[in-house]
Enzyme design. Structure first.
Site: not given
Ligand code: ARG
Length: 442
Positions: A14, A94, A123, A175
């Site tokens: 990506d 993040r 995110d 993912s």
């Molecule tokens: N649901 C989790 C969070 O919001 C994990 C997100 C993970 N991101 C990913 N690109 N798989 O913190």
């Protein structure tokens, strides 16, 4: 002159396509930024790939130490577990990445920052709210959400057409995002909330079946709420987290399967592996049970929930977090001591704890000889605790409740002499054992 954009660059398909797309379609000068939070990225290869994709400069940074010390430790001290379970690995990573994006933008004179999140998750919120707090003048672009819109097949075709050096690995069925505090796994087969997570979703942890039959016992040391060592040996934060991920993972500790309430309003099925975080939270909680007075222990659970929500929702760089941190920090004055845990077949069980500041007094707790607790003081204590209740019952009527003894079939008349000791009065056998107060006359 072209606008400069600092792009959070993972090295994956990506963001590699995004580097070229931002350059070609949007006319940006792209500065790639890769931050290592413990997912073992091949930093040199990633750097080369960013440059080959068209970045004018590529920063790679090892931020594992500040990640643990400045992000994971405060969350641990706060007891921050989202929905009581998720130790917030991705959510804590993040804001750190966002902070470095802003710092690199300042150094490069860039007016834009970018990230590879989609428009569906948390995110994007975390990146952009953190950027808003630290670099309010900056503009943000998220190519995957803001115009690039390619399917995976289109991205691969685009990469080939532009000779981008991508590794086309077989598509991951999930993912995944990972850092030292945990591995987040979602999508694919996991979207069936009823389906047991397939074993291939897990990389860090053994299944309970494959975990060793013999337990490991670990003793963790804390100073003012911060983990400082293991089994009597002082360990640097990074080494400690890595070792607990390894050992906990071996024993299958730290798997979490939950339905999560995303900030964007979606419920989503999430799987986590977070051995170190789960073990450290269990140990820290056990230590607090020992050293926090009951009022603080109770109130702190509300702060923990608030802290977890705030981190989850991307509000790390806010005055609210600083204020909560100040409270949390103050509660940790006595959180010094040792906690022993048994790691076995998927569980991390606390089996012992000690602290020089322990509020647990055996001479007050004991039921054996040496009891210093004043039993008679309990009489007056109960009288005063009961005073407002009794007053209200006398003035406004006894508490409303359904009678338990209305059905005569449950009432057993016992005549005089029925018991060895001989009872003068008939007594009532409680319909529900244990529910009837011995002192019903009051
Ligand atoms: N649901 C989790 C969070 O919001 C994990 C997100 C993970 N991101 C990913 N690109 N798989 O913190």
């Amino acid at each position: 002159m072209a606008n400069k954009i600092v792009l959070a660059y993972s090295g994956g398909l990506d963001t590699t396509v995004a580097v070229r797309w931002l350059t070609q379609t949007r006319g940006f000068e792209v500065i790639a930024l890769t931050v290592d939070l413990g997912s073992q990225p091949k930093l040199d290869a990633i750097r080369e790939r960013a440059l080959a994709a068209g970045a004018v400069r590529a920063y790679v940074l090892d931020a594992r130490k500040p990640f643990v010390e400045r992000f994971c430790w405060p969350a641990l001290k706060a007891g921050a577990l989202y929905q009581g379970q998720y130790p917030l690995a991705t959510a804590l990573g993040r804001p750190l990445i966002a902070q470095i994006l802003v710092e690199v933008a300042a150094r490069e004179g860039a007016t834009w920052v970018g990230h590879g999140s989609t428009g569906k998750g948390n995110d994007q919120v975390r990146f952009e709210v953190a950027v808003a707090a630290l670099g309010p003048q900056l503009k943000v672009l998220a190519p995957l959400r803001d115009g690039m819109a390619m399917t995976r097949e289109q991205e691969i075709a685009y990469a080939h057409a532009h000779h981008l050096p991508i590794e086309v690995k077989p598509e991951s069925p999930y993912s995944v995002d990972e850092n030292l505090w945990g591995r987040s796994i979602e999508a694919g087969a996991l979207e069936d909330a009823l389906l047991k997570p397939p074993e291939d979703a897990f990389v860090w942890t053994s299944s309970v079946d494959n975990a060793p039959a013999t337990a490991s016992v670990v003793e963790l040391s804390f100073e003012a709420g911060v983990p400082t060592g293991m089994d009597g040996v002082e360990l640097a934060p990074l080494a400690l987290v890595e070792e607990l991920n390894r050992l906990g993972g071996l024993h299958g500790v730290g798997r979490i399967d939950m339905i999560e309430d995303r900030f964007v309003g979606i419920k989503s099925r999430e799987i986590y592996e977070a051995p170190a975080a789960v073990i450290l939270h269990a140990a820290h909680r056990a230590l607090e049970e020992l050293v926090l007075d009951a009022e603080a222990a109770r109130f702190k659970t509300s702060v923990a929930a608030e802290y977890a929500r705030l981190v989850y929702q991307g509000k790390w760089f806010t005055s609210h977090r600083r204020d909560l941190d100040a409270y949390v920090e103050s509660t940790q004055r006595a959180a010094t001591g040792q906690v022993r845990l048994k790691l076995h077949k998927g569980s991390a069980q606390v089996i012992g704890r000690s602290s020089p500041y322990s509020l647990y007094r055996p001479q007050l707790a004991t039921y054996s000889a040496g009891d210093e607790f004043d039993h008679q003081a309990a009489v007056g204590f109960i009288k005063l605790v009961g005073l407002p209740v009794r007053t209200q019952a006398q003035v406004q009527g006894a508490a409303a409740t359904e009678p338990l003894l209305e059905d005569d079939r449950h009432v057993v008349e016992v005549g005089p002499g029925a018991f060895e000791g001989g009872l003068a009065e008939p007594v009532l056998a409680p319909a529900v054992p244990g529910v009837v107060d011995t002192d019903l006359r009051r």
